[in-house]
Design an enzyme around this catalytic site. Sequence first.
Site, PDB file in Angstrom:
ATOM      1  N   TYR A  44       0.852  -1.201   0.000  1.00  0.00           N
ATOM      2  CA  TYR A  44       0.000   0.000   0.000  1.00  0.00           C
ATOM      3  C   TYR A  44       0.887   1.251   0.000  1.00  0.00           C
ATOM      4  O   TYR A  44       0.737   2.146  -0.842  1.00  0.00           O
ATOM      5  CB  TYR A  44      -0.918  -0.011   1.230  1.00  0.00           C
TER       6      TYR A  44
HETATM    7  N1  LIG Z   1      -8.781   7.148   6.015  1.00  0.00           N
HETATM    8  C1  LIG Z   1      -7.499   7.322   6.334  1.00  0.00           C
HETATM    9  O1  LIG Z   1      -7.132   7.308   7.521  1.00  0.00           O
HETATM   10  C2  LIG Z   1      -6.459   7.540   5.269  1.00  0.00           C
HETATM   11  C3  LIG Z   1      -5.122   7.705   5.677  1.00  0.00           C
HETATM   12  C4  LIG Z   1      -4.157   7.907   4.710  1.00  0.00           C
HETATM   13  C5  LIG Z   1      -4.496   7.997   3.373  1.00  0.00           C
HETATM   14  N2  LIG Z   1      -5.795   7.825   3.000  1.00  0.00           N
HETATM   15  C6  LIG Z   1      -6.120   7.911   1.567  1.00  0.00           C
HETATM   16  O2  LIG Z   1      -7.238   8.771   1.408  1.00  0.00           O
HETATM   17  C7  LIG Z   1      -8.042   8.354   0.325  1.00  0.00           C
HETATM   18  C8  LIG Z   1      -9.484   8.158   0.771  1.00  0.00           C
HETATM   19  O3  LIG Z   1      -9.509   7.160   1.777  1.00  0.00           O
HETATM   20  P1  LIG Z   1     -10.847   6.712   2.500  1.00  0.00           P
HETATM   21  O4  LIG Z   1     -10.484   6.414   3.907  1.00  0.00           O
HETATM   22  O5  LIG Z   1     -11.917   7.657   2.207  1.00  0.00           O
HETATM   23  O6  LIG Z   1     -11.101   5.303   1.772  1.00  0.00           O
HETATM   24  P2  LIG Z   1     -12.444   4.677   1.163  1.00  0.00           P
HETATM   25  O7  LIG Z   1     -12.093   3.256   0.841  1.00  0.00           O
HETATM   26  O8  LIG Z   1     -13.569   4.921   2.085  1.00  0.00           O
HETATM   27  O9  LIG Z   1     -12.664   5.507  -0.152  1.00  0.00           O
HETATM   28  C9  LIG Z   1     -12.051   5.206  -1.382  1.00  0.00           C
HETATM   29  C10 LIG Z   1     -13.114   5.268  -2.462  1.00  0.00           C
HETATM   30  O10 LIG Z   1     -12.484   5.018  -3.708  1.00  0.00           O
HETATM   31  C11 LIG Z   1     -13.275   4.120  -4.481  1.00  0.00           C
HETATM   32  N3  LIG Z   1     -12.348   3.353  -5.312  1.00  0.00           N
HETATM   33  C12 LIG Z   1     -11.398   2.503  -4.891  1.00  0.00           C
HETATM   34  N4  LIG Z   1     -10.739   1.991  -5.945  1.00  0.00           N
HETATM   35  C13 LIG Z   1     -11.301   2.537  -7.044  1.00  0.00           C
HETATM   36  C14 LIG Z   1     -11.064   2.404  -8.436  1.00  0.00           C
HETATM   37  N5  LIG Z   1     -10.101   1.605  -8.874  1.00  0.00           N
HETATM   38  N6  LIG Z   1     -11.823   3.110  -9.295  1.00  0.00           N
HETATM   39  C15 LIG Z   1     -12.813   3.931  -8.840  1.00  0.00           C
HETATM   40  N7  LIG Z   1     -13.099   4.086  -7.526  1.00  0.00           N
HETATM   41  C16 LIG Z   1     -12.341   3.400  -6.652  1.00  0.00           C
HETATM   42  C17 LIG Z   1     -14.007   3.248  -3.475  1.00  0.00           C
HETATM   43  O11 LIG Z   1     -15.242   2.747  -3.993  1.00  0.00           O
HETATM   44  C18 LIG Z   1     -14.205   4.191  -2.299  1.00  0.00           C
HETATM   45  O12 LIG Z   1     -15.493   4.773  -2.313  1.00  0.00           O
HETATM   46  C19 LIG Z   1      -7.377   7.090  -0.225  1.00  0.00           C
HETATM   47  O13 LIG Z   1      -6.547   7.472  -1.299  1.00  0.00           O
HETATM   48  C20 LIG Z   1      -6.552   6.600   0.944  1.00  0.00           C
HETATM   49  O14 LIG Z   1      -5.456   5.830   0.504  1.00  0.00           O
HETATM   50  C21 LIG Z   1      -6.795   7.594   3.927  1.00  0.00           C
END
Ligand SMILES: NC(=O)c1ccc[n+]([C@@H]2O[C@H](COP(=O)([O-])OP(=O)(O)OC[C@H]3O[C@@H](n4cnc5c(N)ncnc54)[C@H](O)[C@@H]3O)[C@@H](O)[C@H]2O)c1
Length: 342
Positions: free
Chosen positions: A152
Amino acid sequence: MRILVTGAVGFIGFHLAKRLLVDGHSVLGFDGMTPYYEPALKERRRAMLQNYDGIQFVEGMLEDSAHLRDTVTSFRPNIIVHLAAQAGVRYSIEHPDTYVQSNLVGTANLLEAARLCPPQHLLIASTSSVYGGNADRPFREVSRTDFPVSLYAATKKACEAMSHSYAHLFKIPTTCFRFFTVYGPWGRPDMALFKFVSAIERGIPIDVYGEGRMRRDFTYVDDLIEGVVRLMSIVPKTGAPVTFDNGLDSLSPVAPWRSVNIAGGQPIELMDFIKVVEAAVGKPAILNMLPMQMGDVEITHADPGLFMALTDYLPATSIEAGVQRFVEWHRSWTQQAERSAT
Ligand SMILES: NC(=O)c1ccc[n+]([C@@H]2O[C@H](COP(=O)([O-])OP(=O)(O)OC[C@H]3O[C@@H](n4cnc5c(N)ncnc54)[C@H](O)[C@@H]3O)[C@@H](O)[C@H]2O)c1
């Protein structure tokens, strides 16, 4: 403004899209509704966004380059916030291909679409995980990120690097924000807070990894969104580094590109976090102490200096208040799910 938000029905994307709609922007939400966690949560978030006038929603996968390109070129966004990704450290150990497809192929496709229809500012979600095994804490944007300990993290580091090359070659101003353990209502069921609250409510033991000694720099989702919104208007320009006390801007010397931590810089030990959750739920947790899991890092600790210098803002929600709000939301969500099951 016209703002494209990828991952708009994900946890963070939903909160961001809602805030942008409330602020009066026109938002195109692009999301593949992937089945990584319960689809009902994503469907509910999508339904809530569709109550606003300024929203358009396109269901699609980043891997479908032609569909993504057509979506971007017909909407012509002023700003793109790219949040869609396969998230989660632990899942990447058993499902590497999903990360390669969503994060590497998907982000490369998004960059190509942005090249065809350049926004004024492209903002991409990266993660504290990119600091990996770096022992230099607190993590600064200029700290090394060469030691990822999960696929990741490696894919997110690659997204940063790919976007830098596009910023350089095609002059697309780009900010990569590094998020640190975001939590709050409508949060992700695979994350510790959701799992802890669900288990404690039902009297089920919780798995405590790293024997409870891990530390995490938590960010409440509303604080994060405030940071993202402020950064949207801080467009990197090549050769204009911000100077601040004891800090180094991460601005690239050869591209309008910068990485920024969004976090409060106040890590909390897992056992203390569990005490906060117990107090909010009003019940003690049953602890199942376990060693560190593969892919996890022991401590995440942001230096928020650059973020503060750029935005004049620091996340301020206390962990007690934030966890309390999550528990209240979780109760209403669970009751709603139980009602619709009967
Ligand atoms: N939540 C955290 O603590 C955190 C921390 C660090 C980084 N991030 C990053 O922030 C971003 C959002 O995270 P989140 O917690 O909202 O995650 P999440 O999984 O809730 O949201 C990601 C969304 O992207 C969509 N998705 C995934 N792969 C896809 C694809 N190939 N094509 C189209 N849609 C796709 C999913 O359906 C989902 O709705 C991500 O990039 C994640 O890596 C989150």
